[in-house]
Design a protein around this motif. Structure first.
Motif, PDB file in Angstrom:
ATOM      1  N   VAL A  98       0.702  -1.198   0.141  1.00 12.97           N
ATOM      2  CA  VAL A  98       0.031  -0.020   0.195  1.00 12.97           C
ATOM      3  C   VAL A  98       0.797   1.117   0.189  1.00 12.97           C
ATOM      4  CG1 VAL A  98      -1.741   1.212   1.382  1.00 12.97           C
ATOM      5  CG2 VAL A  98      -1.836  -1.211   1.433  1.00 12.97           C
ATOM      6  N   ALA A  99       0.566   2.031  -0.724  1.00  9.61           N
ATOM      7  CA  ALA A  99       1.444   3.285  -1.052  1.00  9.61           C
ATOM      8  C   ALA A  99       0.471   4.621  -0.456  1.00  9.61           C
ATOM      9  CB  ALA A  99       1.679   3.778  -2.243  1.00  9.61           C
ATOM     10  N   PHE A 100       1.030   5.292   0.533  1.00  3.86           N
ATOM     11  CA  PHE A 100       0.184   6.274   1.094  1.00  3.86           C
ATOM     12  C   PHE A 100       1.201   7.561   0.977  1.00  3.86           C
ATOM     13  CE2 PHE A 100      -0.955   3.091   4.101  1.00  3.86           C
ATOM     14  CZ  PHE A 100      -2.194   3.570   4.710  1.00  3.86           C
ATOM     15  N   PRO A 101       0.287   8.652   0.706  1.00  7.32           N
ATOM     16  CA  PRO A 101       0.871  10.165   0.607  1.00  7.32           C
ATOM     17  C   PRO A 101       0.955  10.286   2.347  1.00  7.32           C
ATOM     18  CG  PRO A 101      -1.441  10.265   0.370  1.00  7.32           C
ATOM     19  CD  PRO A 101      -1.079   8.802   0.614  1.00  7.32           C
ATOM     20  N   LEU A 102       1.459  11.627   2.716  1.00  6.11           N
ATOM     21  CA  LEU A 102       1.438  12.299   3.905  1.00  6.11           C
ATOM     22  C   LEU A 102      -0.073  12.885   4.272  1.00  6.11           C
ATOM     23  CD1 LEU A 102       4.915  13.798   4.889  1.00  6.11           C
ATOM     24  CD2 LEU A 102       3.633  11.962   6.069  1.00  6.11           C
ATOM     25  N   ILE A 103      -0.887  12.334   4.803  1.00  5.13           N
ATOM     26  CA  ILE A 103      -2.184  12.671   4.868  1.00  5.13           C
ATOM     27  C   ILE A 103      -2.467  13.830   5.624  1.00  5.13           C
ATOM     28  CG2 ILE A 103      -4.674  12.195   5.704  1.00  5.13           C
ATOM     29  CD1 ILE A 103      -3.788   8.831   5.079  1.00  5.13           C
ATOM     30  N   SER A 104      -2.961  14.784   5.149  1.00  6.52           N
ATOM     31  CA  SER A 104      -3.186  16.236   5.687  1.00  6.52           C
ATOM     32  C   SER A 104      -2.185  17.260   5.701  1.00  6.52           C
ATOM     33  CB  SER A 104      -3.861  15.966   7.253  1.00  6.52           C
ATOM     34  OG  SER A 104      -5.225  15.502   6.969  1.00  6.52           O
ATOM     35  N   ALA A 105      -1.109  16.834   5.340  1.00 13.15           N
ATOM     36  CA  ALA A 105       0.256  17.567   5.260  1.00 13.15           C
ATOM     37  C   ALA A 105       0.459  18.517   4.231  1.00 13.15           C
ATOM     38  CB  ALA A 105       1.464  16.684   5.415  1.00 13.15           C
ATOM     39  N   GLY A 106      -0.593  18.534   3.312  1.00 17.02           N
ATOM     40  CA  GLY A 106      -0.655  19.743   2.087  1.00 17.02           C
ATOM     41  C   GLY A 106      -1.832  20.761   2.458  1.00 17.02           C
ATOM     42  N   ALA A 107      -2.687  20.772   1.627  1.00 17.87           N
ATOM     43  CA  ALA A 107      -3.621  21.821   1.710  1.00 17.87           C
ATOM     44  C   ALA A 107      -4.190  21.760   3.226  1.00 17.87           C
ATOM     45  CB  ALA A 107      -4.817  21.685   0.657  1.00 17.87           C
ATOM     46  N   TYR A 108      -4.269  20.860   3.795  1.00 11.44           N
ATOM     47  CA  TYR A 108      -5.092  20.902   5.026  1.00 11.44           C
ATOM     48  C   TYR A 108      -4.269  21.353   6.188  1.00 11.44           C
ATOM     49  CZ  TYR A 108      -9.230  18.295   3.334  1.00 11.44           C
ATOM     50  OH  TYR A 108     -10.235  18.104   2.552  1.00 11.44           O
ATOM     51  N   GLY A 109      -2.913  21.528   5.851  1.00  7.38           N
ATOM     52  CA  GLY A 109      -2.146  22.459   6.737  1.00  7.38           C
ATOM     53  C   GLY A 109      -1.616  21.867   8.028  1.00  7.38           C
ATOM     54  N   TRP A 110      -1.495  20.452   8.072  1.00  4.23           N
ATOM     55  CA  TRP A 110      -0.747  19.730   9.213  1.00  4.23           C
ATOM     56  C   TRP A 110       0.612  20.112   9.202  1.00  4.23           C
ATOM     57  CZ3 TRP A 110      -4.532  17.248  11.888  1.00  4.23           C
ATOM     58  CH2 TRP A 110      -4.009  16.714  13.185  1.00  4.23           C
ATOM     59  N   PRO A 111       1.092  20.515  10.309  1.00  2.00           N
ATOM     60  CA  PRO A 111       2.681  20.603  10.258  1.00  2.00           C
ATOM     61  C   PRO A 111       3.503  19.400   9.991  1.00  2.00           C
ATOM     62  CG  PRO A 111       1.494  21.483  12.358  1.00  2.00           C
ATOM     63  CD  PRO A 111       0.598  20.828  11.586  1.00  2.00           C
ATOM     64  N   LEU A 112       4.374  19.553   9.102  1.00  2.00           N
ATOM     65  CA  LEU A 112       5.074  18.369   8.413  1.00  2.00           C
ATOM     66  C   LEU A 112       5.815  17.362   9.333  1.00  2.00           C
ATOM     67  CD1 LEU A 112       5.719  17.204   5.727  1.00  2.00           C
ATOM     68  CD2 LEU A 112       7.671  18.616   5.646  1.00  2.00           C
ATOM     69  N   GLU A 113       6.553  17.869  10.489  1.00  2.00           N
ATOM     70  CA  GLU A 113       7.117  16.956  11.351  1.00  2.00           C
ATOM     71  C   GLU A 113       6.239  16.258  11.931  1.00  2.00           C
ATOM     72  OE1 GLU A 113       9.943  18.890  13.821  1.00  2.00           O
ATOM     73  OE2 GLU A 113      10.855  19.928  12.073  1.00  2.00           O
ATOM     74  N   ASP A 114       5.116  16.926  12.534  1.00  2.00           N
ATOM     75  CA  ASP A 114       4.081  16.019  13.142  1.00  2.00           C
ATOM     76  C   ASP A 114       3.254  15.105  12.219  1.00  2.00           C
ATOM     77  OD1 ASP A 114       2.692  15.707  15.779  1.00  2.00           O
ATOM     78  OD2 ASP A 114       0.877  16.630  14.841  1.00  2.00           O
ATOM     79  N   ALA A 115       3.099  15.431  10.952  1.00  2.00           N
ATOM     80  CA  ALA A 115       2.232  14.596  10.092  1.00  2.00           C
ATOM     81  C   ALA A 115       3.077  13.521   9.888  1.00  2.00           C
ATOM     82  CB  ALA A 115       2.180  15.425   8.760  1.00  2.00           C
ATOM     83  N   VAL A 116       4.536  13.627   9.745  1.00  2.00           N
ATOM     84  CA  VAL A 116       5.411  12.261   9.670  1.00  2.00           C
ATOM     85  C   VAL A 116       5.300  11.410  10.877  1.00  2.00           C
ATOM     86  CG1 VAL A 116       7.753  12.025   9.612  1.00  2.00           C
ATOM     87  CG2 VAL A 116       6.886  13.582   7.935  1.00  2.00           C
ATOM     88  N   ASP A 117       5.359  12.098  12.217  1.00  2.00           N
ATOM     89  CA  ASP A 117       5.464  11.311  13.335  1.00  2.00           C
ATOM     90  C   ASP A 117       4.202  10.470  13.341  1.00  2.00           C
ATOM     91  OD1 ASP A 117       6.204  10.423  15.978  1.00  2.00           O
ATOM     92  OD2 ASP A 117       4.471  11.735  16.525  1.00  2.00           O
ATOM     93  N   VAL A 118       2.643  11.072  13.154  1.00  2.00           N
ATOM     94  CA  VAL A 118       1.765  10.216  13.300  1.00  2.00           C
ATOM     95  C   VAL A 118       1.600   9.313  12.130  1.00  2.00           C
ATOM     96  CG1 VAL A 118      -0.964  10.611  12.691  1.00  2.00           C
ATOM     97  CG2 VAL A 118       0.435  12.383  14.247  1.00  2.00           C
ATOM     98  N   ALA A 119       2.116   9.584  10.955  1.00  2.00           N
ATOM     99  CA  ALA A 119       1.932   8.637  10.013  1.00  2.00           C
ATOM    100  C   ALA A 119       3.069   7.242  10.361  1.00  2.00           C
ATOM    101  CB  ALA A 119       2.526   8.881   8.488  1.00  2.00           C
ATOM    102  N   VAL A 120       4.045   7.485  10.541  1.00  2.00           N
ATOM    103  CA  VAL A 120       4.832   6.468  10.953  1.00  2.00           C
ATOM    104  C   VAL A 120       4.757   5.945  12.188  1.00  2.00           C
ATOM    105  CG1 VAL A 120       7.338   5.689  11.606  1.00  2.00           C
ATOM    106  CG2 VAL A 120       7.000   7.359   9.607  1.00  2.00           C
ATOM    107  N   SER A 121       4.307   6.450  13.260  1.00  2.00           N
ATOM    108  CA  SER A 121       3.855   5.559  14.361  1.00  2.00           C
ATOM    109  C   SER A 121       2.760   4.879  14.117  1.00  2.00           C
ATOM    110  CB  SER A 121       3.572   6.437  15.446  1.00  2.00           C
ATOM    111  OG  SER A 121       2.709   7.528  15.438  1.00  2.00           O
ATOM    112  N   THR A 122       1.688   5.389  13.616  1.00  2.00           N
ATOM    113  CA  THR A 122       0.346   4.700  13.383  1.00  2.00           C
ATOM    114  C   THR A 122       0.737   3.660  12.258  1.00  2.00           C
ATOM    115  OG1 THR A 122      -0.876   6.833  13.637  1.00  2.00           O
ATOM    116  CG2 THR A 122      -1.970   5.014  12.693  1.00  2.00           C
ATOM    117  N   ILE A 123       1.316   3.620  11.426  1.00  2.00           N
ATOM    118  CA  ILE A 123       1.612   2.413  10.576  1.00  2.00           C
ATOM    119  C   ILE A 123       2.425   1.380  11.211  1.00  2.00           C
ATOM    120  CG2 ILE A 123       2.908   1.693   8.464  1.00  2.00           C
ATOM    121  CD1 ILE A 123       1.936   4.499   7.247  1.00  2.00           C
ATOM    122  N   ARG A 124       3.513   1.763  12.105  1.00  2.00           N
ATOM    123  CA  ARG A 124       4.099   0.810  12.935  1.00  2.00           C
ATOM    124  C   ARG A 124       3.191   0.047  13.960  1.00  2.00           C
ATOM    125  NH1 ARG A 124       9.743   3.836  13.232  1.00  2.00           N
ATOM    126  NH2 ARG A 124      10.781   2.733  11.409  1.00  2.00           N
ATOM    127  N   GLY A 125       2.498   0.851  14.417  1.00  2.00           N
ATOM    128  CA  GLY A 125       1.542   0.162  15.515  1.00  2.00           C
ATOM    129  C   GLY A 125       0.339  -0.601  15.006  1.00  2.00           C
TER     130      GLY A 125
END
Length: 169
Positions: free
Chosen positions: A116-143
């Motif tokens: 499965v390929a994912f973009p960084l959800i909400s990190a573009g036009a929805y304005g989510w701060p990039l560092e936090d978006a990365v942390d949420v993506a990686v920790s959620t997928i790993r868990g």
């Protein structure tokens, strides 16, 4: 354990069983990743989204939820559409962002998708701060408890690529 790979580039060119679309709630296309997926995948994706709207999602797809359609002309079998939250400094919407990843993986399991390929959800036009978006993506997928074997995180731009690689390594 899920193998996580980071690539920089265009998510519409990634070979996977399923590609996740950072969609808006209408499911009818938009800008950013959503627009790119609809353009590259062709009218079959929009038609499948219209059918979902007419049958089960008349009021739109709720934030944090996910559904699947055909991938049309993309080099994938399915597109998993998920709606991420708009970032807010006043309200913690992290649970909704985590849900967008978790629900996408659950839909992938229903489809028996293994890559499965994912973009960084909400990190573009929805304005989510990039560092936090990365942390949420990686920790959620790993868990996640999932049958998905391989996740490709597609970075759009050098900053996202650098942060994702640091988080995954």
């Amino acid at each position: 354990m899920i193998r996580i790979e980071v690539v920089q580039g265009d998510i519409t060119a990634v070979r996977a069983d399923a590609v996740v679309n950072a969609a808006n709630s209408t499911l009818l296309g938009g800008g950013g990743v959503d627009g790119a997926i609809h353009r590259a995948g062709g009218p079959e994706i929009l038609e499948a989204c219209r059918e979902l709207r007419a049958s089960t999602h008349r009021d739109g797809l709720p934030t944090g939820d996910a559904v699947a359609t055909t991938a049309g002309r993309l080099p994938a079998r399915w597109v998993i559409h998920t709606v991420g939250p708009v970032w807010s400094g006043a309200t913690d919407r992290t649970p909704l962002l985590r849900s967008a990843y978790s629900r996408s993986l659950a839909v992938a399991d229903e489809l028996r998708a293994r890559v499965v390929a994912f973009p960084l959800i909400s990190a573009g036009a929805y304005g989510w701060p990039l560092e936090d978006a990365v942390d949420v993506a990686v920790s959620t997928i790993r868990g996640a408890s999932t049958e998905v074997e391989h996740v490709v995180l597609v970075a759009y731009g050098e900053a996202a690529d650098r942060l994702l690689r640091a988080a995954v390594d």
